[in-house]
Design a protein around this motif. Structure first.
Motif, PDB file in Angstrom:
ATOM      1  N   GLU A   1       0.836  -1.213   0.000  1.00  0.00           N
ATOM      2  CA  GLU A   1       0.000   0.000   0.000  1.00  0.00           C
ATOM      3  C   GLU A   1       0.865   1.254   0.000  1.00  0.00           C
ATOM      4  OE1 GLU A   1      -2.849  -0.323   3.224  1.00  0.00           O
ATOM      5  OE2 GLU A   1      -3.911  -1.977   2.247  1.00  0.00           O
TER       6      GLU A   1
ATOM      7  N   HIS B   1      -1.148   4.395  -0.710  1.00  0.00           N
ATOM      8  CA  HIS B   1      -2.429   4.436   0.009  1.00  0.00           C
ATOM      9  C   HIS B   1      -3.022   5.852   0.120  1.00  0.00           C
ATOM     10  CE1 HIS B   1      -5.156   4.092   3.441  1.00  0.00           C
ATOM     11  NE2 HIS B   1      -4.468   5.055   3.993  1.00  0.00           N
TER      12      HIS B   1
ATOM     13  N   SER C   1      -7.992   0.098   2.681  1.00  0.00           N
ATOM     14  CA  SER C   1      -6.697  -0.451   3.116  1.00  0.00           C
ATOM     15  C   SER C   1      -6.912  -1.727   3.935  1.00  0.00           C
ATOM     16  CB  SER C   1      -5.990   0.584   3.976  1.00  0.00           C
ATOM     17  OG  SER C   1      -5.029  -0.061   4.779  1.00  0.00           O
TER      18      SER C   1
ATOM     19  N   ARG D   1       3.768  -0.685   4.042  1.00  0.00           N
ATOM     20  CA  ARG D   1       3.603   0.772   3.877  1.00  0.00           C
ATOM     21  C   ARG D   1       4.991   1.420   3.871  1.00  0.00           C
ATOM     22  NH1 ARG D   1      -1.247   3.381   5.879  1.00  0.00           N
ATOM     23  NH2 ARG D   1      -2.998   2.082   5.246  1.00  0.00           N
TER      24      ARG D   1
END
Ligand SMILES: Cc1ncc(COP(=O)(O)O)c(C=O)c1O
Length: 383
Positions: A206, A209, A220, A235
């Motif tokens: 992600e 994101h 998410s 992330r």
């Protein structure tokens, strides 16, 4: 024993004194310079639209924090490491043992490859997608199975399922996908995961994101977890937080998986500056909001320019845009290089598409000026 400064310095030069040349096996070594053009990003006047960084960041508050964090870099940041883990865990309402820090999310991807792959195991990923994990899969001797994106540039989840044999131990999903900036619907991902073998793990990257905005297709897997031990979410601080150069990423997963992956982390992998600066970056939510707003304005402006030229980029949910130019990507990349602009690399099999990271308005103006100098008839670049 006393040792002179000269002897001491000579003693450090062991490799060359013994004539040893340390070489990495090229085929198995993922290196940034194999992903990107070879010109130095420090060349004056060069416009960098090639690595999907935040062209505006980091925020002024974060810059202040970087400056004040320099004191203390003589120490290993071991206590700060744990404080940062707890901060990120608090942010996502998970327990600290569900968070693993990496030297960029690239290290998270490497740890995932080392944990779940190896000889006789397979990685399934979209084609094209972000390649780092594919390189690490090769490095550990795994078979890599690319599955082309659908016509809507989503992951072809049925195709992936069809290729997932009993040896398929890792699936990589990049959502939004790099390089296409496209989304794979959340509900399709849930169905897909539910059909995978119990022994198959899924990394959901992600990285972009924050740039998705309010799309109903997206949620998410950290914010709305599945509670499935096979899901690992990655992330990064390299994108919206503007800290690509400071190298910080993290994974959120079950305690058991985090513990397994931790075994492959580089010891002391997080630098002392970023352990402190990350807190300032997370605190500065106004800046994050501002960066996202600017990105959405810049993205809209890009589409206005493109449509004014009858071009149709792929709908973007990130801080970069991909579009078909109907000419070889390599020729386009070289044209922009001659105009001092670095755009994204060639992403086979999308051989006529270019990926452009969104820069500041004046940089994007330079991009379109260079675009208008392309030596092709305009009609050959349109649908
Ligand atoms: C999808 C994706 N994942 C991971 C990364 C690696 O980011 P970093 O290692 O800087 O966190 C990138 C970088 O561009 C990316 O596009």
């Amino acid at each position: 024993m006393n040792i002179s400064r000269r002897d001491f310095l000579r003693s450090l030069d062991v490799g060359s004194a013994a004539g040893i040349a340390v070489q990495w096996p090229l085929a198995s070594t993922p290196r940034a310079d194999r992903f990107e053009p070879s010109r130095s990003s420090r060349e004056p006047g060069l416009i960098l639209l090639y690595s999907n960084e935040n062209a505006y960041g980091p925020s002024p508050k974060v810059v202040e924090s970087i400056k004040s964090s320099v004191n203390g870099v003589n120490r290993y940041p071991r206590m700060e490491y744990q404080a940062l883990v707890e901060l990120i865990a608090g942010l996502h309402h998970v327990k600290p043992d569900q968070v693993l820090l990496g030297c960029g999310s690239t290290e998270i991807l490497r740890m995932a490859a080392f944990t779940f792959l190896g000889n006789g195991k397979q990685l399934i990923h979209a084609s094209p997608t972000f390649e780092a994990i594919e390189h690490y899969a090769h490095a550990v001797g795994s078979e890599v199975i690319p599955v082309r994106l659908t016509r809507d540039y989503a992951h072809d989840l049925d195709g992936m399922l069809g290729r997932a044999g009993s040896a398929s131990t890792l699936v990589y999903i990049c959502n939004p996908n790099n390089p296409t900036a496209s989304l794979t619907p959340r509900k399709d991902l849930e169905t897909f995961i539910s059909k995978l073998a119990a022994s198959t793990f899924v990394v959901i990257d992600e990285a972009y994101h924050h740039y998705v905005g309010g799309s109903g297709m997206y949620a998410s897997f950290i914010d709305r977890p599945l509670g499935d031990e096979r899901v690992i979410v990655a992330r990064t601080f390299s994108k919206v937080y503007g800290l690509a150069g400071l190298r910080l990423g993290y994974a959120v997963a079950s305690p058991k998986i985090i513990q397994q992956m931790r075994g492959f982390a580089t010891q002391d992998n997080i630098n002392a500056v970023v352990t402190r600066v990350a807190e300032a970056a997370l605190d500065d939510s106004d800046a994050v909001y501002d960066f996202v707003q600017r990105n959405s304005n810049d993205r809209q402006e890009f589409f206005n320019h493109a449509m004014g030229r009858a071009l149709k980029p792929i709908d973007s949910h990130a801080n970069f845009v991909m579009m078909n130019t109907f000419h070889p990507a390599q020729e386009m990349i070289e044209h922009f290089q001659r105009n001092n602009i670095l755009i994204g690399r060639h992403f086979p099999p999308m051989d006529t598409y270019i990926r452009v990271s969104l820069g500041r308005p004046e940089e994007m103006q330079a991009f379109w000026t260079a675009w208008d100098k392309l030596p092709y008839p305009k009609s050959s670049m349109q649908h």
